[in-house]
Motif scaffolding. Sequence first.
Motif, mmCIF file in Angstrom:
data_model
loop_
_atom_site.group_PDB
_atom_site.id
_atom_site.type_symbol
_atom_site.label_atom_id
_atom_site.label_comp_id
_atom_site.label_asym_id
_atom_site.label_seq_id
_atom_site.Cartn_x
_atom_site.Cartn_y
_atom_site.Cartn_z
ATOM 1 N N SER A 99 0.711 -1.342 0.214
ATOM 2 C CA SER A 99 -0.054 0.109 0.131
ATOM 3 C C SER A 99 0.966 1.235 0.231
ATOM 4 N N TYR A 108 -13.736 6.056 -10.367
ATOM 5 C CA TYR A 108 -12.421 5.410 -10.392
ATOM 6 C C TYR A 108 -12.371 4.680 -11.723
ATOM 7 N N ASP A 141 -11.749 1.497 -13.998
ATOM 8 C CA ASP A 141 -12.067 0.048 -13.585
ATOM 9 C C ASP A 141 -10.903 -0.817 -13.173
ATOM 10 N N LYS A 201 -10.646 0.119 -9.045
ATOM 11 C CA LYS A 201 -11.919 0.401 -8.520
ATOM 12 C C LYS A 201 -11.540 -0.796 -7.514
ATOM 13 N N ASP A 202 -11.978 -0.542 -5.968
ATOM 14 C CA ASP A 202 -12.073 -1.507 -5.243
ATOM 15 C C ASP A 202 -10.487 -1.791 -4.659
ATOM 16 N N ARG A 203 -9.564 -1.019 -5.049
ATOM 17 C CA ARG A 203 -8.210 -0.828 -4.654
ATOM 18 C C ARG A 203 -7.761 0.191 -4.068
ATOM 19 N N THR A 246 -8.750 4.490 -3.223
ATOM 20 C CA THR A 246 -9.808 5.320 -2.631
ATOM 21 C C THR A 246 -9.297 6.803 -2.767
ATOM 22 N N ASN A 266 -4.086 0.524 -2.429
ATOM 23 C CA ASN A 266 -4.237 -0.728 -1.693
ATOM 24 C C ASN A 266 -3.954 -2.059 -2.621
ATOM 25 N N LYS A 267 -3.302 -3.029 -2.333
ATOM 26 C CA LYS A 267 -3.156 -4.308 -2.988
ATOM 27 C C LYS A 267 -2.522 -3.909 -4.598
#
Length: 119
Positions: free
Chosen positions: A17, A60, A62, A65-67, A69, A84-85
């Motif tokens: 991260s 975001y 694609d 997204k979800d990684r 913020t 993250n990740k």
Amino acid sequence: QVQLVESGGGWVQPGGSLNLSCAASGFVFSAYAKNWYRQAAGKEREFVAGIFGDGSINKYADSVKDRFTISRDNAKQSVYLQMNKVEPEDTAVYYCPRPSRGGGNYDYWGQGTQVTVSS
């Protein structure tokens, strides 16, 4: 004068991260949408994340997204990108350009901050 200073980049292993920061000065930060772009070596700059509208609409790419913020602190005239990740494909120079009031592009860019993801 208008100034945008990106920081927080560095080297990180896949899955790790980083938190990027962008400090703005010389204008009313809250009056503009906030965006993060990145440019990998030999490639075009691409959109990563943004805050639009009244400051509550986040968007975001694609690929992140979800990684990642995006967030902002208007009092501090700053925008952040929590990564993250992370993956090797995230390796790039990250920017937080100021949107232009006309033309649909950007009128100011900082020097960017380098993010390198490798094992």
